[in-house]
Design a protein around this motif. Structure first.
Motif, PDB file in Angstrom:
ATOM      1  N   SER A  44       4.098 -13.359  12.400  1.00 45.10           N
ATOM      2  CA  SER A  44       2.707 -12.909  12.322  1.00 45.10           C
ATOM      3  C   SER A  44       2.535 -11.408  12.526  1.00 45.10           C
ATOM      4  CB  SER A  44       1.866 -13.647  13.372  1.00 45.10           C
ATOM      5  OG  SER A  44       2.319 -13.320  14.683  1.00 45.10           O
ATOM      6  N   ASN A  45       3.638 -10.691  12.755  1.00 38.68           N
ATOM      7  CA  ASN A  45       3.521  -9.269  13.105  1.00 38.68           C
ATOM      8  C   ASN A  45       3.992  -8.346  11.980  1.00 38.68           C
ATOM      9  OD1 ASN A  45       6.290  -9.870  13.349  1.00 38.68           O
ATOM     10  ND2 ASN A  45       6.601  -8.289  14.908  1.00 38.68           N
ATOM     11  N   ALA A  46       3.896  -8.821  10.735  1.00 38.38           N
ATOM     12  CA  ALA A  46       4.412  -8.050   9.604  1.00 38.38           C
ATOM     13  C   ALA A  46       3.358  -7.117   9.017  1.00 38.38           C
ATOM     14  CB  ALA A  46       4.934  -8.973   8.515  1.00 38.38           C
ATOM     15  N   ILE A  47       3.775  -5.889   8.727  1.00 40.34           N
ATOM     16  CA  ILE A  47       2.955  -4.911   8.023  1.00 40.34           C
ATOM     17  C   ILE A  47       3.662  -4.561   6.725  1.00 40.34           C
ATOM     18  CG2 ILE A  47       2.118  -2.522   8.029  1.00 40.34           C
ATOM     19  CD1 ILE A  47       1.652  -2.758  11.012  1.00 40.34           C
ATOM     20  N   LEU A  48       2.959  -4.679   5.623  1.00 39.58           N
ATOM     21  CA  LEU A  48       3.500  -4.327   4.316  1.00 39.58           C
ATOM     22  C   LEU A  48       2.953  -2.969   3.895  1.00 39.58           C
ATOM     23  CD1 LEU A  48       5.029  -5.114   1.662  1.00 39.58           C
ATOM     24  CD2 LEU A  48       2.844  -6.057   0.864  1.00 39.58           C
ATOM     25  N   ILE A  49       3.840  -2.068   3.493  1.00 41.07           N
ATOM     26  CA  ILE A  49       3.440  -0.748   3.004  1.00 41.07           C
ATOM     27  C   ILE A  49       3.689  -0.690   1.503  1.00 41.07           C
ATOM     28  CG2 ILE A  49       3.877   1.733   3.093  1.00 41.07           C
ATOM     29  CD1 ILE A  49       4.642   1.386   6.017  1.00 41.07           C
ATOM     30  N   LEU A  50       2.630  -0.383   0.758  1.00 43.32           N
ATOM     31  CA  LEU A  50       2.705  -0.205  -0.690  1.00 43.32           C
ATOM     32  C   LEU A  50       2.522   1.282  -0.968  1.00 43.32           C
ATOM     33  CD1 LEU A  50       0.517  -3.244  -1.807  1.00 43.32           C
ATOM     34  CD2 LEU A  50       3.012  -3.103  -1.694  1.00 43.32           C
ATOM     35  N   PRO A  51       3.565   1.968  -1.422  1.00 41.17           N
ATOM     36  CA  PRO A  51       3.506   3.431  -1.560  1.00 41.17           C
ATOM     37  C   PRO A  51       2.898   3.875  -2.880  1.00 41.17           C
ATOM     38  CG  PRO A  51       5.704   2.669  -2.073  1.00 41.17           C
ATOM     39  CD  PRO A  51       4.908   1.432  -1.695  1.00 41.17           C
ATOM     40  N   GLY A  52       2.837   5.179  -3.046  1.00 42.63           N
ATOM     41  CA  GLY A  52       2.331   5.763  -4.280  1.00 42.63           C
ATOM     42  C   GLY A  52       3.331   5.660  -5.411  1.00 42.63           C
ATOM     43  N   MET A  53       3.123   6.470  -6.427  1.00 39.52           N
ATOM     44  CA  MET A  53       3.877   6.340  -7.668  1.00 39.52           C
ATOM     45  C   MET A  53       5.346   6.725  -7.538  1.00 39.52           C
ATOM     46  SD  MET A  53       3.037   8.270 -11.232  1.00 39.52           S
ATOM     47  CE  MET A  53       4.223   8.377 -12.565  1.00 39.52           C
ATOM     48  N   SER A  54       5.647   7.821  -6.873  1.00 40.46           N
ATOM     49  CA  SER A  54       7.019   8.327  -6.905  1.00 40.46           C
ATOM     50  C   SER A  54       7.894   7.987  -5.711  1.00 40.46           C
ATOM     51  CB  SER A  54       7.008   9.847  -7.109  1.00 40.46           C
ATOM     52  OG  SER A  54       6.264  10.492  -6.090  1.00 40.46           O
ATOM     53  N   PRO A  55       7.367   7.605  -4.529  1.00 40.42           N
ATOM     54  CA  PRO A  55       8.268   7.318  -3.413  1.00 40.42           C
ATOM     55  C   PRO A  55       9.112   6.066  -3.629  1.00 40.42           C
ATOM     56  CG  PRO A  55       6.074   7.826  -2.601  1.00 40.42           C
ATOM     57  CD  PRO A  55       5.960   7.640  -4.087  1.00 40.42           C
ATOM     58  N   ASP A  56      10.249   6.026  -2.916  1.00 46.07           N
ATOM     59  CA  ASP A  56      11.069   4.825  -2.903  1.00 46.07           C
ATOM     60  C   ASP A  56      10.696   3.987  -1.684  1.00 46.07           C
ATOM     61  OD1 ASP A  56      12.234   6.135  -0.731  1.00 46.07           O
ATOM     62  OD2 ASP A  56      13.888   6.906  -1.933  1.00 46.07           O
ATOM     63  N   ALA A  57      11.515   2.972  -1.395  1.00 43.35           N
ATOM     64  CA  ALA A  57      11.227   2.092  -0.264  1.00 43.35           C
ATOM     65  C   ALA A  57      11.620   2.719   1.068  1.00 43.35           C
ATOM     66  CB  ALA A  57      11.961   0.766  -0.445  1.00 43.35           C
ATOM     67  N   PHE A  87       6.765  -5.555  12.593  1.00 39.45           N
ATOM     68  CA  PHE A  87       7.841  -5.670  11.619  1.00 39.45           C
ATOM     69  C   PHE A  87       7.320  -5.044  10.331  1.00 39.45           C
ATOM     70  CE2 PHE A  87       9.810  -8.218   8.126  1.00 39.45           C
ATOM     71  CZ  PHE A  87      11.117  -7.793   8.296  1.00 39.45           C
ATOM     72  N   VAL A  88       7.913  -3.957   9.910  1.00 32.73           N
ATOM     73  CA  VAL A  88       7.376  -3.158   8.806  1.00 32.73           C
ATOM     74  C   VAL A  88       8.246  -3.325   7.568  1.00 32.73           C
ATOM     75  CG1 VAL A  88       6.696  -0.843   8.065  1.00 32.73           C
ATOM     76  CG2 VAL A  88       6.490  -1.498  10.479  1.00 32.73           C
ATOM     77  N   VAL A  89       7.590  -3.582   6.444  1.00 33.57           N
ATOM     78  CA  VAL A  89       8.257  -3.732   5.157  1.00 33.57           C
ATOM     79  C   VAL A  89       7.665  -2.706   4.199  1.00 33.57           C
ATOM     80  CG1 VAL A  89       8.822  -5.293   3.245  1.00 33.57           C
ATOM     81  CG2 VAL A  89       8.458  -6.221   5.558  1.00 33.57           C
ATOM     82  N   CYS A  90       8.512  -1.916   3.558  1.00 29.09           N
ATOM     83  CA  CYS A  90       8.045  -1.011   2.505  1.00 29.09           C
ATOM     84  C   CYS A  90       8.739  -1.408   1.208  1.00 29.09           C
ATOM     85  CB  CYS A  90       8.347   0.442   2.830  1.00 29.09           C
ATOM     86  SG  CYS A  90       7.735   1.612   1.576  1.00 29.09           S
ATOM     87  N   VAL A  91       7.960  -1.617   0.169  1.00 28.52           N
ATOM     88  CA  VAL A  91       8.501  -2.084  -1.104  1.00 28.52           C
ATOM     89  C   VAL A  91       8.359  -0.997  -2.168  1.00 28.52           C
ATOM     90  CG1 VAL A  91       6.305  -3.184  -1.731  1.00 28.52           C
ATOM     91  CG2 VAL A  91       8.413  -3.924  -2.837  1.00 28.52           C
ATOM     92  N   ASN A  92       9.408  -0.812  -2.937  1.00 28.32           N
ATOM     93  CA  ASN A  92       9.340   0.068  -4.102  1.00 28.32           C
ATOM     94  C   ASN A  92       8.632  -0.701  -5.215  1.00 28.32           C
ATOM     95  OD1 ASN A  92      11.393   1.066  -6.739  1.00 28.32           O
ATOM     96  ND2 ASN A  92      10.146   2.512  -5.629  1.00 28.32           N
ATOM     97  N   PRO A  93       7.625  -0.117  -5.864  1.00 31.40           N
ATOM     98  CA  PRO A  93       6.831  -0.892  -6.821  1.00 31.40           C
ATOM     99  C   PRO A  93       7.617  -1.344  -8.041  1.00 31.40           C
ATOM    100  CG  PRO A  93       6.192   1.431  -6.851  1.00 31.40           C
ATOM    101  CD  PRO A  93       7.099   1.247  -5.680  1.00 31.40           C
ATOM    102  N   LEU A  94       7.261  -2.512  -8.541  1.00 37.73           N
ATOM    103  CA  LEU A  94       7.786  -2.981  -9.813  1.00 37.73           C
ATOM    104  C   LEU A  94       7.497  -1.914 -10.870  1.00 37.73           C
ATOM    105  CD1 LEU A  94       9.038  -5.583 -11.127  1.00 37.73           C
ATOM    106  CD2 LEU A  94       6.701  -6.131 -11.861  1.00 37.73           C
ATOM    107  N   GLY A  95       8.481  -1.629 -11.719  1.00 39.09           N
ATOM    108  CA  GLY A  95       8.314  -0.610 -12.747  1.00 39.09           C
ATOM    109  C   GLY A  95       8.892   0.727 -12.372  1.00 39.09           C
ATOM    110  N   SER A  96       9.282   0.893 -11.099  1.00 34.63           N
ATOM    111  CA  SER A  96       9.838   2.160 -10.647  1.00 34.63           C
ATOM    112  C   SER A  96      11.314   2.260 -11.031  1.00 34.63           C
ATOM    113  CB  SER A  96       9.655   2.295  -9.134  1.00 34.63           C
ATOM    114  OG  SER A  96      10.164   3.517  -8.664  1.00 34.63           O
TER     115      SER A  96
END
Length: 383
Positions: A44-57, A87-96
């Motif tokens: 229950s303690n997960a944070i998802l980070i969705l970045p901008g266009m050019s950053p990676d994960a 618990f932090v998750v950063c995802v590289n966007p699909l299409g990158s």
């Protein structure tokens, strides 16, 4: 052109086939992501980070990859997004081209890069892919989804298309739809790439590469990421020293601001795939959260009734995602009954302020996340 994959990257395999909103499907697609902290017993303690266009994960350093991340000052033990709690998750966007499947990836049907055979990409595709990652990590509901810039668009799409996926939301310099000025800038960036003869309808390689087109596209972008106030204060009308000029080039670099843009662009051009740039750029132009409701963004935001809390941050000097777009998001979330705080930051850095203005953005996120309950059944605190 090969993909650029950080050493600490993990991958999640998407369902195959993975259907795309505008038609077509992907087979064997994957998302690149990184994590920090530890998932608690009830996930229950997960944070998802969705970045901008050019950053990676790679948003922050880790044992697997000790290099500073693009948001290193924000994520970590004792930092605003405190990994002792979250618990932090950063995802590289699909299409990158930074590890997730995109135009630079190998098409399993041909054994060659997709290039322009990649299906039309939408912000909604990025959101759907992220939802699969969340579920695949065993997370039923996120404590918070944080979206920056293009990631702010993807976060809204995620919340709208997957009701109940998050208890809270932070939207930073995001938008519920693309505005004409932003579309115009991105159109010019794409044109610069497409008109470079080396682009060759997407069939370039490292020897014949659309470097000029990418340089111009990146310069246009950087100009809009910062504000006129910062350009003036940082560079003024300072001219280059005589030995720094190329007097043999007609109309060559003369001012310090020109040299800055040139250096910034040259560092970027070989680090990002041109076709991926085109696809991601167009996906933002197409995005309109209100599309399914006759263009009424407010009507869609008003349906997000499962969201408890939100923080929406805009920057007064942002010309790319102007502050009225964040005001629109905040108003819509309030109409859904979501306890929403709106902050208009006076940062001089413009759209990119969230990457560099630690003094303003750090405390804002720390204060908000302190009010977000750690468990789904806990009541939230009032900031």
């Amino acid at each position: 052109m090969s993909e650029h994959i950080p050493p600490g990257t993990a991958w999640y395999s998407l369902p195959s086939p993975f259907p795309m909103k505008r038609g077509g499907q992907l087979h064997g697609a994957r998302l690149a992501y990184e994590t920090w902290g530890r998932l608690n017993a009830d996930a229950s303690n997960a944070i998802l980070i969705l970045p901008g266009m050019s950053p990676d994960a790679h948003a922050a350093h880790s044992e697997a990859d000790p290099r500073p991340g693009w948001w290193d000052w924000m994520i970590g033990p004792g930092k605003p997004i405190d990994t002792r709690r979250w618990f932090v998750v950063c995802v590289n966007p699909l299409g990158s081209c930074k590890g997730s499947t995109g135009p630079a990836s190998i098409d399993p049907a041909t054994g060659q890069p997709y290039r322009l055979r990649f299906p039309e990409l939408s912000i909604e595709d990025m959101a759907d892919a992220a939802s699969h990652l969340v579920r695949g990590l065993g997370i039923t509901q996120l404590a918070c989804v944080v979206g920056n810039s293009m990631g702010g668009m993807a976060a809204l799409a995620l919340l709208a298309r997957h009701p109940g996926i998050a208890r809270s939301h932070v939207n930073i310099c995001g938008a519920a739809r693309a505005l004409p000025f932003s579309i115009a800038i991105r159109s010019l960036q794409r044109e610069a790439i497409r008109l470079d003869p080396h682009w060759n309808d997407g069939q370039y390689d490292d020897q014949a590469y659309p470097e000029t087109g990418m340089r111009i596209a990146r310069k246009l972008g950087v100009i809009t990421y910062r504000s006129a106030l910062e350009w003036d204060g940082r560079f003024g009308r300072v001219r280059l020293d005589p030995e720094q000029r190329d007097d043999d080039t007609p109309f060559g670099l003369e001012f310090e601001v020109e040299r800055y843009l040139e250096g910034h662009a040259r560092r970027f051009v070989r680090a990002f795939d041109p076709n991926s740039y085109l696809y991601l750029s167009r996906s933002m132009d197409w995005f309109d959260l209100g599309e399914s409701h006759g263009g009424d963004v407010h009507a869609v935001l008003a349906t997000l009734t499962g969201l408890r809390q939100a923080l929406v941050i805009g920057v007064k000097t942002d010309i790319l995602f102007p502050i009225q777009q964040q005001e629109e998001i905040a108003a819509g979330l309030r109409s859904a009954g979501c306890q929403t705080r709106f902050l208009a930051m006076p940062s001089p850095q413009g759209h990119d302020a969230f990457l560099v203005d630690e003094a303003r953005f750090g405390p804002a996120l720390a204060e908000f996340l302190h009010t977000v309950p750690l468990h789904a059944h806990d009541p939230g605190k009032v900031a």
